[in-house]
Design a protein around this motif. Structure first.
Motif, PDB file in Angstrom:
ATOM      1  N   GLU A 135       0.875  -1.139  -0.197  1.00  0.00           N
ATOM      2  CA  GLU A 135       0.022  -0.141   0.075  1.00  0.00           C
ATOM      3  C   GLU A 135       0.761   0.748  -0.364  1.00  0.00           C
ATOM      4  O   GLU A 135       2.119   1.124   0.227  1.00  0.00           O
ATOM      5  N   LYS A 165       1.951   3.135  -7.154  1.00  0.00           N
ATOM      6  CA  LYS A 165       1.454   2.011  -8.720  1.00  0.00           C
ATOM      7  C   LYS A 165       0.634   3.425  -9.163  1.00  0.00           C
ATOM      8  O   LYS A 165       1.408   3.865 -10.366  1.00  0.00           O
ATOM      9  N   ARG A 185     -14.487  -7.175  -6.162  1.00  0.00           N
ATOM     10  CA  ARG A 185     -14.178  -5.738  -5.545  1.00  0.00           C
ATOM     11  C   ARG A 185     -14.855  -5.316  -4.440  1.00  0.00           C
ATOM     12  O   ARG A 185     -14.212  -4.780  -3.018  1.00  0.00           O
ATOM     13  N   MET A 225     -10.514 -13.849  -4.943  1.00  0.00           N
ATOM     14  CA  MET A 225      -9.880 -12.605  -5.473  1.00  0.00           C
ATOM     15  C   MET A 225      -9.454 -13.199  -6.601  1.00  0.00           C
ATOM     16  O   MET A 225      -8.844 -13.025  -7.867  1.00  0.00           O
ATOM     17  N   ARG A 283     -10.318 -12.802 -10.827  1.00  0.00           N
ATOM     18  CA  ARG A 283      -8.189 -12.739 -11.826  1.00  0.00           C
ATOM     19  C   ARG A 283      -8.770 -13.770 -13.333  1.00  0.00           C
ATOM     20  O   ARG A 283      -8.598 -13.232 -13.924  1.00  0.00           O
ATOM     21  N   ARG A 303      -2.003  -4.472 -10.121  1.00  0.00           N
ATOM     22  CA  ARG A 303      -1.761  -5.675  -9.100  1.00  0.00           C
ATOM     23  C   ARG A 303      -3.042  -6.674 -11.022  1.00  0.00           C
ATOM     24  O   ARG A 303      -2.648  -6.912 -11.270  1.00  0.00           O
ATOM     25  N   SER A 336       0.370 -10.363  -6.049  1.00  0.00           N
ATOM     26  CA  SER A 336      -1.068 -10.216  -4.757  1.00  0.00           C
ATOM     27  C   SER A 336      -1.121 -10.680  -4.246  1.00  0.00           C
ATOM     28  O   SER A 336      -1.175 -10.852  -2.713  1.00  0.00           O
ATOM     29  N   SER A 337      -1.905 -12.080  -5.026  1.00  0.00           N
ATOM     30  CA  SER A 337      -2.312 -13.196  -3.973  1.00  0.00           C
ATOM     31  C   SER A 337      -1.116 -13.981  -3.366  1.00  0.00           C
ATOM     32  O   SER A 337      -1.662 -13.815  -2.436  1.00  0.00           O
ATOM     33  N   TYR A 390       0.476 -10.736  -0.852  1.00  0.00           N
ATOM     34  CA  TYR A 390      -0.941 -10.805   0.620  1.00  0.00           C
ATOM     35  C   TYR A 390      -1.766 -11.882   1.228  1.00  0.00           C
ATOM     36  O   TYR A 390      -1.237 -11.570   2.376  1.00  0.00           O
ATOM     37  N   GLN A 391      -2.280 -12.975   0.299  1.00  0.00           N
ATOM     38  CA  GLN A 391      -2.675 -13.692   1.357  1.00  0.00           C
ATOM     39  C   GLN A 391      -1.291 -15.029   0.863  1.00  0.00           C
ATOM     40  O   GLN A 391      -1.435 -15.755   2.246  1.00  0.00           O
ATOM     41  N   PHE A 429      -6.987  -4.024   3.668  1.00  0.00           N
ATOM     42  CA  PHE A 429      -5.807  -3.873   3.877  1.00  0.00           C
ATOM     43  C   PHE A 429      -5.285  -3.595   4.275  1.00  0.00           C
ATOM     44  O   PHE A 429      -3.995  -3.279   5.593  1.00  0.00           O
TER      45      PHE A 429
HETATM   46  P1  TYD Z   1      -6.487  -1.420  -3.996  1.00  0.00           P
HETATM   47  O1  TYD Z   1      -7.760  -0.208  -3.449  1.00  0.00           O
HETATM   48  O2  TYD Z   1      -6.359  -1.408  -5.587  1.00  0.00           O
HETATM   49  O3  TYD Z   1      -4.989  -0.903  -3.286  1.00  0.00           O
HETATM   50  P2  TYD Z   1      -3.592   0.161  -4.301  1.00  0.00           P
HETATM   51  O4  TYD Z   1      -4.143   0.511  -4.649  1.00  0.00           O
HETATM   52  O5  TYD Z   1      -3.084  -0.311  -2.853  1.00  0.00           O
HETATM   53  O6  TYD Z   1      -3.601  -1.562  -4.751  1.00  0.00           O
HETATM   54  O7  TYD Z   1      -6.965  -2.202  -3.333  1.00  0.00           O
HETATM   55  C1  TYD Z   1      -7.151  -3.700  -3.287  1.00  0.00           C
HETATM   56  C2  TYD Z   1      -6.066  -4.398  -2.809  1.00  0.00           C
HETATM   57  O8  TYD Z   1      -6.381  -5.753  -2.136  1.00  0.00           O
HETATM   58  C3  TYD Z   1      -4.820  -4.481  -1.991  1.00  0.00           C
HETATM   59  O9  TYD Z   1      -4.552  -4.149  -0.595  1.00  0.00           O
HETATM   60  C4  TYD Z   1      -4.217  -5.410  -2.011  1.00  0.00           C
HETATM   61  C5  TYD Z   1      -4.611  -6.516  -1.981  1.00  0.00           C
HETATM   62  N1  TYD Z   1      -4.629  -7.700  -3.005  1.00  0.00           N
HETATM   63  C6  TYD Z   1      -4.792  -9.067  -2.260  1.00  0.00           C
HETATM   64  O10 TYD Z   1      -4.476  -9.036  -1.131  1.00  0.00           O
HETATM   65  N2  TYD Z   1      -4.639  -9.950  -3.715  1.00  0.00           N
HETATM   66  C7  TYD Z   1      -4.964 -10.063  -4.997  1.00  0.00           C
HETATM   67  O11 TYD Z   1      -4.860 -11.243  -5.249  1.00  0.00           O
HETATM   68  C8  TYD Z   1      -5.182  -9.392  -5.357  1.00  0.00           C
HETATM   69  C9  TYD Z   1      -4.878  -8.791  -6.748  1.00  0.00           C
HETATM   70  C10 TYD Z   1      -5.042  -8.125  -4.713  1.00  0.00           C
END
Ligand code: TYD
Length: 203
Positions: free
Chosen positions: A12, A16, A50, A69, A73, A95, A99-100, A103-104, A153
């Motif tokens: 975050e 980007k 979303r 997620m 995708r 993303r 990201s998966s 993050y996950q 997140f």
């Molecule tokens: P977003 O507001 O688009 O955040 P950013 O501007 O930081 O990209 O929110 C997307 C959120 O989803 C971000 O915190 C990351 C999370 N995310 C995952 O946890 N796993 C994933 O596979 C993807 C694509 C996003």
């Protein structure tokens, strides 16, 4: 020239979104046709997913979060990414799969192998180029917090974001051909010049 599938990754507040404009300007100068998209979201069904995914009021298990997620995708690939690439249009996604993992796999501690097993058979295409915007967590969170209300997140703790950063750096080490690290702690002009340099090498 073959169309490219370019993805942007980072924690975050890594900048980007600002740099999508830099990429757009670069591609405009070269007369290359492109579209911008993002995950989660990017398609009509994706936008609904979303909303569920970023809503802090609904509690989701880690597995549910991952599967939503991935559902997003797969739909995104089928309805938007693949059709555009087939038409010769370059696709830039804010993303994607990394990201998966980050993050996950890292953040939620599900593990990278678990994710690799789950996506086996899903036809997740590989980007041609991934720009990883990397910077210290403290700096990134300070930027993100100035922006707006925190989502699911963004409201997680420091360690969560630190695990994500480390996972991204691990992925970049494993696949240095595709994933290019950008030092996003630098000022805007310096970051922009790093982005342009990488695009020049790739195009
Ligand atoms: P977003 O507001 O688009 O955040 P950013 O501007 O930081 O990209 O929110 C997307 C959120 O989803 C971000 O915190 C990351 C999370 N995310 C995952 O946890 N796993 C994933 O596979 C993807 C694509 C996003």
């Amino acid at each position: 020239m073959n169309p490219l599938f370019i993805t942007l990754e980072g924690i975050e507040g890594s900048g980007k979104s600002t740099n999508i404009k830099v990429i757009n300007n670069y591609l405009n100068d070269k007369n290359i046709n492109y579209i911008n998209t993002r995950e989660p979201g990017g398609s009509e069904v994706g936008d609904q997913l979303r909303n569920i995914l970023l809503n802090t009021e609904k509690k989701l298990s880690n597995q549910t979060e991952l599967l939503l997620m991935l559902a997003d995708r797969v739909n995104h690939i089928e309805t938007l990414i693949q059709p555009n690439l087939e038409k010769g249009i370059t696709v830039i996604s804010d993303r994607f799969m990394d990201s998966s993992y980050a993050y996950q796999g890292g953040g939620r501690e599900m593990g990278l192998d678990t994710i690799t097993k789950i996506i086996d058979g899903l036809n997740i295409i590989q980007p041609n180029l991934t720009l990883l915007f990397d910077l210290p967590v403290e700096m990134a969170l300070e930027r993100a917090r100035k922006r707006s209300k925190l989502d699911r997140f963004e409201s997680e703790d420091y360690d969560f974001h630190q695990r994500i950063r480390e996972t991204y750096l691990f992925l970049a080490e494993e696949d240095s051909e595709r994933i290019k690290i950008i030092d996003a702690s630098k000022d805007i002009e310096e970051v922009e010049s790093q982005v342009r340099k990488i695009l020049e090498q790739k195009l």
